[in-house]
Design a protein around this motif. Structure first.
Motif, PDB file in Angstrom:
ATOM      1  N   TYR A  36      48.676  30.272  41.837  1.00 45.47           N
ATOM      2  CA  TYR A  36      48.517  30.366  40.853  1.00 45.47           C
ATOM      3  C   TYR A  36      49.468  31.160  40.117  1.00 45.47           C
ATOM      4  CZ  TYR A  36      43.352  29.217  41.832  1.00 45.47           C
ATOM      5  OH  TYR A  36      42.490  28.040  42.921  1.00 45.47           O
ATOM      6  N   GLY A  41      47.503  37.249  28.959  1.00 45.23           N
ATOM      7  CA  GLY A  41      46.008  37.453  28.250  1.00 45.23           C
ATOM      8  C   GLY A  41      45.075  35.942  28.585  1.00 45.23           C
ATOM      9  N   LYS A  42      45.687  35.604  29.320  1.00 49.77           N
ATOM     10  CA  LYS A  42      45.053  34.186  29.671  1.00 49.77           C
ATOM     11  C   LYS A  42      44.698  33.894  31.362  1.00 49.77           C
ATOM     12  CE  LYS A  42      47.000  30.545  26.553  1.00 49.77           C
ATOM     13  NZ  LYS A  42      47.639  29.533  26.148  1.00 49.77           N
ATOM     14  N   GLY A  43      43.683  33.031  31.783  1.00 51.06           N
ATOM     15  CA  GLY A  43      43.262  32.862  33.549  1.00 51.06           C
ATOM     16  C   GLY A  43      44.089  32.170  34.166  1.00 51.06           C
ATOM     17  N   PRO A  44      44.328  32.418  35.495  1.00 48.69           N
ATOM     18  CA  PRO A  44      44.940  31.768  36.137  1.00 48.69           C
ATOM     19  C   PRO A  44      44.595  30.486  36.223  1.00 48.69           C
ATOM     20  CG  PRO A  44      43.997  34.003  37.934  1.00 48.69           C
ATOM     21  CD  PRO A  44      43.063  33.961  36.146  1.00 48.69           C
ATOM     22  N   GLN A 101      34.937  27.668  47.875  1.00 51.56           N
ATOM     23  CA  GLN A 101      36.704  28.021  48.136  1.00 51.56           C
ATOM     24  C   GLN A 101      36.192  30.172  47.679  1.00 51.56           C
ATOM     25  OE1 GLN A 101      39.454  26.313  46.146  1.00 51.56           O
ATOM     26  NE2 GLN A 101      38.697  24.668  46.369  1.00 51.56           N
ATOM     27  N   LEU A 103      38.579  32.771  47.921  1.00 55.90           N
ATOM     28  CA  LEU A 103      40.107  33.774  47.902  1.00 55.90           C
ATOM     29  C   LEU A 103      40.416  34.689  47.700  1.00 55.90           C
ATOM     30  CD1 LEU A 103      41.231  31.327  44.464  1.00 55.90           C
ATOM     31  CD2 LEU A 103      41.002  30.173  46.860  1.00 55.90           C
ATOM     32  N   PHE A 105      43.821  36.495  47.112  1.00 53.26           N
ATOM     33  CA  PHE A 105      44.765  37.086  45.985  1.00 53.26           C
ATOM     34  C   PHE A 105      45.994  38.016  46.197  1.00 53.26           C
ATOM     35  CE2 PHE A 105      44.135  34.056  42.560  1.00 53.26           C
ATOM     36  CZ  PHE A 105      42.572  33.955  42.748  1.00 53.26           C
ATOM     37  N   GLY A 106      46.806  37.826  46.187  1.00 55.66           N
ATOM     38  CA  GLY A 106      48.095  38.726  46.882  1.00 55.66           C
ATOM     39  C   GLY A 106      48.140  39.337  45.585  1.00 55.66           C
TER      40      GLY A 106
ATOM     41  N   LYS B   9      34.923  37.319  24.978  1.00 60.98           N
ATOM     42  CA  LYS B   9      36.126  37.565  24.420  1.00 60.98           C
ATOM     43  C   LYS B   9      36.727  39.655  25.339  1.00 60.98           C
ATOM     44  CE  LYS B   9      40.813  35.637  25.501  1.00 60.98           C
ATOM     45  NZ  LYS B   9      41.177  34.756  26.062  1.00 60.98           N
ATOM     46  N   TYR B  33      32.170  31.375  40.364  1.00 60.50           N
ATOM     47  CA  TYR B  33      32.904  32.519  41.105  1.00 60.50           C
ATOM     48  C   TYR B  33      32.585  33.447  39.702  1.00 60.50           C
ATOM     49  CZ  TYR B  33      34.313  29.141  44.142  1.00 60.50           C
ATOM     50  OH  TYR B  33      34.130  28.100  44.748  1.00 60.50           O
ATOM     51  N   TYR B  35      35.454  37.545  39.230  1.00 63.84           N
ATOM     52  CA  TYR B  35      35.921  38.136  39.488  1.00 63.84           C
ATOM     53  C   TYR B  35      36.692  38.993  38.501  1.00 63.84           C
ATOM     54  CZ  TYR B  35      37.377  34.503  43.361  1.00 63.84           C
ATOM     55  OH  TYR B  35      37.848  33.467  44.261  1.00 63.84           O
ATOM     56  N   GLN B  37      39.759  41.724  37.563  1.00 67.54           N
ATOM     57  CA  GLN B  37      41.395  41.793  37.484  1.00 67.54           C
ATOM     58  C   GLN B  37      41.697  42.845  37.536  1.00 67.54           C
ATOM     59  OE1 GLN B  37      43.919  38.972  35.662  1.00 67.54           O
ATOM     60  NE2 GLN B  37      45.416  39.811  37.207  1.00 67.54           N
ATOM     61  N   LEU B  43      43.041  39.677  41.784  1.00 60.30           N
ATOM     62  CA  LEU B  43      41.287  39.674  41.736  1.00 60.30           C
ATOM     63  C   LEU B  43      40.230  39.644  43.074  1.00 60.30           C
ATOM     64  CD1 LEU B  43      43.219  37.459  39.415  1.00 60.30           C
ATOM     65  CD2 LEU B  43      41.359  36.020  39.046  1.00 60.30           C
ATOM     66  N   LEU B  45      36.793  39.254  44.151  1.00 58.21           N
ATOM     67  CA  LEU B  45      35.726  38.666  43.737  1.00 58.21           C
ATOM     68  C   LEU B  45      34.668  39.365  43.831  1.00 58.21           C
ATOM     69  CD1 LEU B  45      34.023  35.696  43.898  1.00 58.21           C
ATOM     70  CD2 LEU B  45      34.284  36.258  46.708  1.00 58.21           C
ATOM     71  N   PHE B  90      36.748  37.269  35.171  1.00 56.87           N
ATOM     72  CA  PHE B  90      37.411  35.918  35.434  1.00 56.87           C
ATOM     73  C   PHE B  90      35.749  35.209  35.668  1.00 56.87           C
ATOM     74  CE2 PHE B  90      40.951  35.238  33.294  1.00 56.87           C
ATOM     75  CZ  PHE B  90      41.769  36.669  33.558  1.00 56.87           C
ATOM     76  N   ILE B 100      39.732  25.514  42.232  1.00 54.92           N
ATOM     77  CA  ILE B 100      39.297  26.974  41.531  1.00 54.92           C
ATOM     78  C   ILE B 100      39.968  26.363  39.963  1.00 54.92           C
ATOM     79  CG2 ILE B 100      38.028  28.982  41.179  1.00 54.92           C
ATOM     80  CD1 ILE B 100      37.995  29.628  43.775  1.00 54.92           C
ATOM     81  N   PHE B 102      39.280  28.977  36.291  1.00 55.73           N
ATOM     82  CA  PHE B 102      38.950  30.078  35.937  1.00 55.73           C
ATOM     83  C   PHE B 102      38.618  30.027  34.407  1.00 55.73           C
ATOM     84  CE2 PHE B 102      39.491  32.513  39.054  1.00 55.73           C
ATOM     85  CZ  PHE B 102      40.623  32.075  40.193  1.00 55.73           C
ATOM     86  N   GLY B 103      38.001  30.645  33.566  1.00 61.29           N
ATOM     87  CA  GLY B 103      37.616  31.129  32.383  1.00 61.29           C
ATOM     88  C   GLY B 103      38.877  31.769  31.899  1.00 61.29           C
ATOM     89  N   GLU B 104      39.005  32.320  30.119  1.00 58.77           N
ATOM     90  CA  GLU B 104      40.513  31.922  29.602  1.00 58.77           C
ATOM     91  C   GLU B 104      39.991  34.081  30.367  1.00 58.77           C
ATOM     92  OE1 GLU B 104      42.185  30.235  29.082  1.00 58.77           O
ATOM     93  OE2 GLU B 104      42.865  31.473  27.268  1.00 58.77           O
ATOM     94  N   TRP B 107      38.045  41.037  28.768  1.00 55.88           N
ATOM     95  CA  TRP B 107      38.308  42.407  28.374  1.00 55.88           C
ATOM     96  C   TRP B 107      37.184  43.124  28.511  1.00 55.88           C
ATOM     97  CZ3 TRP B 107      41.313  38.358  28.261  1.00 55.88           C
ATOM     98  CH2 TRP B 107      43.088  38.354  29.215  1.00 55.88           C
TER      99      TRP B 107
END
Lengths: 115, 111
Positions: A36, A41-44, A101, A103, A105-106, B9, B33, B35, B37, B43, B45, B90, B100, B102-104, B107
């Protein structure tokens, strides 16, 4: 325990160079991996995936290599562009053959591309 | 094509307050899902759902609740917010044969 990790936290390259981002995994039974890209400021965003029955898979300017012997995964970006600057994550999908799925993540590698 | 849409947001919460992060997807995906971060990390879950009416815990579910009354919506509820819940959240969705999306991100700061 199982883990997905990255060798380098930050990679700096010049525009036009090829970039290689590495990832190690510890679960030899893992059979599906995903890369990914996450911009600030954005999603993966999905880049490319590979299953364990493959050694190599190519996309547009990206190639993923899988070495199951040493449990190592790499993402190669050809002719890196400033727009490639982002954090790159490898992820291991633990939801095998179920559609779901799960996942893992690293921690990610930050790619910085200088003009 | 909206994909996965999250709101709000940005949000600042006081310790002990509650709130709901909204998530909706228009791709008719079965799986959804949540997540979180934390800074400089990957990320983790929180909760997931394999279909309407079915939810299950992920790696870090404590302090959160979810519901899935429709295929499209998967809200995440924070009860009694704590500083440890300061993070980026997310929402994501997938079909049985797809990766998958993802949304934006949302925060959230708890002070």
């Amino acid at each position: 325990g199982e883990s997905v990790g990255l060798h380098l936290p930050t990679l700096s390259v010049q525009e036009g160079d090829n970039s290689i981002i590495n990832c190690a995994y510890s679960n030899s039974a893992s059979d599906y991996f995903i890369w990914y890209k996450q911009e600030s400021g954005k999603g993966p965003q999905f880049i490319i995936d590979i299953r364990s029955n493959m050694d190599k898979r190519q996309g547009q300017r990206v190639t993923v290599l899988l070495n199951k012997t040493v449990k190592h995964l790499s993402l190669q970006i050809a002719a890196t562009q400033p727009g490639d600057s982002a954090v790159y994550f490898c992820a291991e999908n633990k939801g095998r053959n179920t559609g779901f799925q799960k996942l893992v993540f690293g921690t990610g590698t930050r790619l910085l591309v200088s003009p | 094509n909206a994909g996965v849409t999250q709101t709000p947001k940005f949000r600042i919460l006081k310790i002990g307050q509650s709130m709901t992060l909204q998530c909706t997807q228009d791709m008719n995906h079965n799986y959804m899902y949540w997540y979180r971060q934390d800074p400089g990390m990957g990320l983790k879950l929180i909760y997931y759902s394999v279909g309407a009416g079915i939810t299950d815990k992920g790696e870090v579910p404590n302090g959160y609740n979810v519901s899935r009354s429709t295929t499209e919506d998967f809200p995440l509820r924070l009860e009694l917010a704590a500083p440890s819940q300061t993070s980026v959240y997310f929402c994501a969705s997938s079909s049985s044969v797809n990766t998958i999306y993802f949304g934006e991100g949302s925060w959230l700061t708890v002070v």
